[in-house]
Scaffold this motif. Structure first.
Motif, mmCIF file in Angstrom:
data_model
loop_
_atom_site.group_PDB
_atom_site.id
_atom_site.type_symbol
_atom_site.label_atom_id
_atom_site.label_comp_id
_atom_site.label_asym_id
_atom_site.label_seq_id
_atom_site.Cartn_x
_atom_site.Cartn_y
_atom_site.Cartn_z
ATOM 1 N N GLU A 15 70.798 63.878 -2.112
ATOM 2 C CA GLU A 15 69.691 63.990 -1.170
ATOM 3 C C GLU A 15 69.738 62.904 -0.102
ATOM 4 O O GLU A 15 68.867 62.845 0.746
ATOM 5 C CB GLU A 15 68.359 63.883 -1.911
ATOM 6 N N ASN A 16 70.740 62.052 -0.141
ATOM 7 C CA ASN A 16 70.794 60.904 0.755
ATOM 8 C C ASN A 16 72.085 60.890 1.555
ATOM 9 O O ASN A 16 73.088 61.459 1.153
ATOM 10 C CB ASN A 16 70.705 59.604 -0.046
ATOM 11 N N ILE A 17 72.013 60.202 2.698
ATOM 12 C CA ILE A 17 73.209 59.915 3.474
ATOM 13 C C ILE A 17 73.215 58.413 3.746
ATOM 14 O O ILE A 17 72.182 57.749 3.658
ATOM 15 C CB ILE A 17 73.245 60.706 4.803
ATOM 16 N N GLU A 18 74.372 57.891 4.043
ATOM 17 C CA GLU A 18 74.468 56.461 4.302
ATOM 18 C C GLU A 18 74.394 56.205 5.803
ATOM 19 O O GLU A 18 75.151 56.776 6.586
ATOM 20 C CB GLU A 18 75.777 55.907 3.752
ATOM 21 N N VAL A 19 73.447 55.367 6.202
ATOM 22 C CA VAL A 19 73.271 54.981 7.600
ATOM 23 C C VAL A 19 73.247 53.467 7.650
ATOM 24 O O VAL A 19 72.380 52.838 7.030
ATOM 25 C CB VAL A 19 71.954 55.550 8.187
ATOM 26 N N TRP A 20 74.192 52.867 8.349
ATOM 27 C CA TRP A 20 74.282 51.413 8.489
ATOM 28 C C TRP A 20 74.231 50.716 7.130
ATOM 29 O O TRP A 20 73.431 49.802 6.902
ATOM 30 C CB TRP A 20 73.205 50.864 9.410
ATOM 31 N N GLU A 21 75.044 51.173 6.210
ATOM 32 C CA GLU A 21 75.188 50.608 4.866
ATOM 33 C C GLU A 21 73.903 50.654 4.050
ATOM 34 O O GLU A 21 73.658 49.801 3.205
ATOM 35 C CB GLU A 21 75.728 49.183 4.936
ATOM 36 N N ASP A 22 73.078 51.650 4.266
ATOM 37 C CA ASP A 22 71.861 51.840 3.487
ATOM 38 C C ASP A 22 71.704 53.330 3.220
ATOM 39 O O ASP A 22 72.072 54.161 4.061
ATOM 40 C CB ASP A 22 70.649 51.302 4.237
ATOM 41 N N LEU A 23 71.177 53.700 2.075
ATOM 42 C CA LEU A 23 70.952 55.099 1.749
ATOM 43 C C LEU A 23 69.631 55.565 2.333
ATOM 44 O O LEU A 23 68.611 54.896 2.187
ATOM 45 C CB LEU A 23 70.950 55.307 0.233
ATOM 46 N N VAL A 24 69.655 56.723 2.996
ATOM 47 C CA VAL A 24 68.476 57.265 3.660
ATOM 48 C C VAL A 24 68.259 58.682 3.151
ATOM 49 O O VAL A 24 69.186 59.484 3.090
ATOM 50 C CB VAL A 24 68.672 57.281 5.194
ATOM 51 N N HIS A 25 67.026 58.993 2.778
ATOM 52 C CA HIS A 25 66.668 60.339 2.347
ATOM 53 C C HIS A 25 66.705 61.250 3.570
ATOM 54 O O HIS A 25 66.076 60.947 4.598
ATOM 55 C CB HIS A 25 65.276 60.310 1.701
ATOM 56 N N ILE A 26 67.414 62.359 3.476
ATOM 57 C CA ILE A 26 67.626 63.242 4.626
ATOM 58 C C ILE A 26 66.303 63.779 5.165
ATOM 59 O O ILE A 26 66.084 63.813 6.380
ATOM 60 C CB ILE A 26 68.577 64.391 4.253
ATOM 61 N N LYS A 27 65.406 64.192 4.278
ATOM 62 C CA LYS A 27 64.108 64.735 4.699
ATOM 63 C C LYS A 27 63.306 63.696 5.489
ATOM 64 O O LYS A 27 62.718 64.009 6.531
ATOM 65 C CB LYS A 27 63.324 65.183 3.467
ATOM 66 N N ASP A 28 63.294 62.451 5.017
ATOM 67 C CA ASP A 28 62.566 61.392 5.715
ATOM 68 C C ASP A 28 63.191 61.072 7.067
ATOM 69 O O ASP A 28 62.481 60.811 8.040
ATOM 70 C CB ASP A 28 62.518 60.128 4.856
ATOM 71 N N LEU A 29 64.514 61.102 7.132
ATOM 72 C CA LEU A 29 65.208 60.838 8.393
ATOM 73 C C LEU A 29 64.874 61.898 9.431
ATOM 74 O O LEU A 29 64.542 61.579 10.577
ATOM 75 C CB LEU A 29 66.715 60.767 8.162
ATOM 76 N N VAL A 30 64.927 63.160 9.035
ATOM 77 C CA VAL A 30 64.617 64.252 9.964
ATOM 78 C C VAL A 30 63.157 64.192 10.393
ATOM 79 O O VAL A 30 62.838 64.370 11.579
ATOM 80 C CB VAL A 30 64.965 65.617 9.323
ATOM 81 N N LEU A 31 62.254 63.902 9.456
ATOM 82 C CA LEU A 31 60.833 63.798 9.794
ATOM 83 C C LEU A 31 60.579 62.679 10.801
ATOM 84 O O LEU A 31 59.850 62.860 11.779
ATOM 85 C CB LEU A 31 60.006 63.571 8.528
ATOM 86 N N SER A 32 61.206 61.526 10.595
ATOM 87 C CA SER A 32 61.005 60.418 11.529
ATOM 88 C C SER A 32 61.623 60.721 12.895
ATOM 89 O O SER A 32 61.061 60.341 13.930
ATOM 90 C CB SER A 32 61.575 59.119 10.959
ATOM 91 N N LEU A 33 62.761 61.413 12.924
ATOM 92 C CA LEU A 33 63.349 61.807 14.211
ATOM 93 C C LEU A 33 62.441 62.768 14.969
ATOM 94 O O LEU A 33 62.290 62.663 16.192
ATOM 95 C CB LEU A 33 64.724 62.438 13.991
ATOM 96 N N ILE A 34 61.828 63.697 14.256
ATOM 97 C CA ILE A 34 60.915 64.645 14.898
ATOM 98 C C ILE A 34 59.677 63.918 15.431
ATOM 99 O O ILE A 34 59.252 64.148 16.577
ATOM 100 C CB ILE A 34 60.520 65.765 13.904
ATOM 101 N N ILE A 35 59.100 63.045 14.623
ATOM 102 C CA ILE A 35 57.903 62.297 15.053
ATOM 103 C C ILE A 35 58.212 61.467 16.298
ATOM 104 O O ILE A 35 57.467 61.504 17.286
ATOM 105 C CB ILE A 35 57.381 61.402 13.912
ATOM 106 N N CYS A 36 59.303 60.716 16.276
ATOM 107 C CA CYS A 36 59.646 59.861 17.417
ATOM 108 C C CYS A 36 59.992 60.676 18.661
ATOM 109 O O CYS A 36 59.653 60.287 19.783
ATOM 110 C CB CYS A 36 60.805 58.933 17.052
ATOM 111 N N SER A 37 60.655 61.806 18.475
ATOM 112 C CA SER A 37 60.992 62.656 19.623
ATOM 113 C C SER A 37 59.745 63.231 20.273
ATOM 114 O O SER A 37 59.628 63.265 21.506
ATOM 115 C CB SER A 37 61.919 63.794 19.187
ATOM 116 N N ILE A 38 58.809 63.688 19.452
ATOM 117 C CA ILE A 38 57.578 64.279 19.995
ATOM 118 C C ILE A 38 56.748 63.233 20.733
ATOM 119 O O ILE A 38 56.259 63.491 21.845
ATOM 120 C CB ILE A 38 56.766 64.942 18.860
ATOM 121 N N THR A 39 56.579 62.054 20.147
ATOM 122 C CA THR A 39 55.760 61.036 20.811
ATOM 123 C C THR A 39 56.443 60.508 22.079
ATOM 124 O O THR A 39 55.776 60.284 23.092
ATOM 125 C CB THR A 39 55.453 59.867 19.863
#
Length: 86
Positions: A15-39
């Motif tokens: 359920e995770n991908i590695e971003v800058w040597e840290d594991l990130v939950h894919i669902k949380d990453l997509v949600l934060s990208l959507i929130i930041c893009s909309i605002t």
């Protein structure tokens, strides 16, 4: 790791991908990208059409999106401090 250890044992790797040597939950990453893009885009679109204002409004929208994302999405890792032996 210089006095601290990251416990990632409770997180599934599929359920995770590695971003800058840290594991990130894919669902949380997509949600934060959507929130930041909309605002960011929303603030840019409501800005007056005078040269520096769309940039400033867009940057403020990005900061607002970051704040909303950091409140809505909680970190999943736990830190355990371990004494280093000399």
């Amino acid at each position: 790791m210089s006095g601290k250890e990251i416990n990632k044992s409770h997180v599934k790797d599929d359920e995770n991908i590695e971003v800058w040597e840290d594991l990130v939950h894919i669902k949380d990453l997509v949600l934060s990208l959507i929130i930041c893009s909309i605002t960011t885009l929303g603030a840019y679109l409501i800005a007056p059409n005078e040269p520096p204002k769309p940039l400033i409004y867009g940057l403020v929208g990005a900061v607002i999106g970051f704040v909303i994302s950091s409140i809505a999405i909680k970190p999943k890792r736990t830190f355990q401090y371990v004494e280093e032996e000399e």
